[in-house]
Design a protein around this motif. Structure first.
Motif, PDB file in Angstrom:
ATOM      1  N   PRO A 166      -7.635   4.471  -2.678  1.00 45.15           N
ATOM      2  CA  PRO A 166      -7.880   3.054  -2.976  1.00 45.15           C
ATOM      3  C   PRO A 166      -7.264   2.112  -1.925  1.00 45.15           C
ATOM      4  CG  PRO A 166      -7.304   4.231  -4.982  1.00 45.15           C
ATOM      5  CD  PRO A 166      -7.058   5.181  -3.853  1.00 45.15           C
ATOM      6  N   CYS A 167      -6.052   2.416  -1.469  1.00 48.01           N
ATOM      7  CA  CYS A 167      -5.426   1.571  -0.439  1.00 48.01           C
ATOM      8  C   CYS A 167      -6.202   1.654   0.871  1.00 48.01           C
ATOM      9  CB  CYS A 167      -3.986   2.024  -0.195  1.00 48.01           C
ATOM     10  SG  CYS A 167      -2.915   1.825  -1.624  1.00 48.01           S
ATOM     11  N   TRP A 209       0.822  -1.223   0.000  1.00 47.50           N
ATOM     12  CA  TRP A 209       0.000   0.000   0.000  1.00 47.50           C
ATOM     13  C   TRP A 209       0.848   1.261   0.000  1.00 47.50           C
ATOM     14  CZ3 TRP A 209      -0.599   3.049   4.733  1.00 47.50           C
ATOM     15  CH2 TRP A 209       0.149   2.546   5.809  1.00 47.50           C
ATOM     16  N   SER A 254      -9.613  -1.529  -5.872  1.00 49.21           N
ATOM     17  CA  SER A 254     -10.049  -1.358  -4.479  1.00 49.21           C
ATOM     18  C   SER A 254     -11.490  -1.818  -4.262  1.00 49.21           C
ATOM     19  CB  SER A 254      -9.855   0.089  -4.024  1.00 49.21           C
ATOM     20  OG  SER A 254     -10.655   0.974  -4.772  1.00 49.21           O
TER      21      SER A 254
END
Lengths: 225, 225
Positions: free
Chosen positions: B15-16, B9, B70
């Motif tokens: 998204p992470c 990440w 994600s």
């Protein structure tokens, strides 16, 4: 049930086509629908804005329930009519993971295609650059090669995630679009094979963009990719 | 189960962060993870490319199963651990529809934010235009006003789709990001209230971007929106 559904759509739009394929796969024929014209800007009219405040198509309503984002509408319909028509989300964890992954990645393919095919429409004249056009084409080539490699790795003659699924529902309209705009069958043999596998599927054939029938090829902007 | 999971990440990446919030909500603490640096281009290194051929973060693996997008990872985890931790997809058709809709719409918010905050990073110097910067800011204002209106219409003090759900998992990191970059609490009172409602939730607090703690405010590029 389909009678309480309304779809406002634009011809050839991958997001609209996805919802139409899903409705066919779930045996929801008989829904109300209206074809609107992007050229005339009809996606910005009151009838659309009442359903979709973004002024985008599709605009989809099922009774009092509104779901406009294409993937959201596909997931909603699959969940709501789970035991009706085709099963579009696989049960196995591995297949389901690939299905979700390819379904979401298809949005990158949509973006990469749009940035090439609709460059002049998306970018005002005074902001256009040859360097941007070249970069967009390079990005699209990379994107298409990625999908070619995904199809290289699936079983022969297969769909994106085992059986036909929402991954195909979401990705196929982009693939059809790419070949319509001149993508080379020789350069992308796996994508071409995938295209041939799916184009005559009942749900896809019956929802084929009507204006594509009399003129199967668009301008060949993608022929050199 | 969490021990067979690996997450690569980048700090502050919405998204992470979505995947990390989902892992917390599903009680999957104890997964292996590694923080990589976007500044150093570590998302393009071999260890990422082996999991995510796009060279993007997150790169997420659960045993032999890989899900990098994600929203795909969030849907996969919710399906795989349905009865564990928080329920992130509501049962009621109306709530589920809104949940899917807002979850997918959050990607438009991500794009609109990125096109303003990272304009200089995304667009080469010789292709930059003041007119594009203004248009991107106008688009982001329209986008933020849409979310403000969505929150206007939900029950007081509520999440985006009834109870806390994947809609919040996906949208919240964008909202946090907007306030970090100077969004006005006065101009967007509903978004500000939503931000305050969620920021101390255990899953969000424990996955808060570590570099945001010593310097809670980024440069205030959004202060005039």
């Amino acid at each position: 049930m389909a009678k309480s559904m309304t779809l406002l759509w634009g011809a050839g739009s991958p997001p609209c086509w996805r919802v139409m394929i899903t409705l066919e796969e779930k045996n929801l024929q008989g829904y109300k629908h209206k074809l609107l014209s992007f050229e005339k800007g009809e996606q910005k009219t009151k009838q659309v804005l009442e359903i979709n405040p973004r002024g985008q198509l599709p605009a989809f309503r099922h009774g009092d329930i509104i779901v406009n984002e294409s993937i959201a509408a596909c997931l909603y319909l699959e969940n709501q009519f789970r035991s009706q028509g085709s099963k579009l989300v696989p049960d196995g964890p591995a297949e389901r993971a690939v299905m979700y992954q390819r379904m979401m990645e298809a949005l990158a393919l949509t973006d990469a295609l749009n940035s090439v095919v609709y460059y002049d429409w998306l970018v005002p004249e005074e902001e256009r650059h040859d360097s941007a056009v070249r970069r967009n084409k390079d990005n699209l080539t990379t994107e298409l090669q990625l999908w070619e490699s995904y199809l290289q790795n699936v079983a022969a003659g297969s769909y994106l995630a085992g059986a036909f699924s929402l991954a195909d529902v979401v990705a196929f309209p982009n693939v059809a679009y790419a070949f319509r705009f001149g993508l080379s069958v020789e350069q992308y043999p796996k994508l071409a094979k995938y295209y041939r596998l799916l184009k005559d599927r009942a749900s896809i054939k019956s929802s084929w963009p009507p204006h594509w029938l009399p003129s199967p090829r668009g301008y060949d902007v993608l022929k050199d990719l």
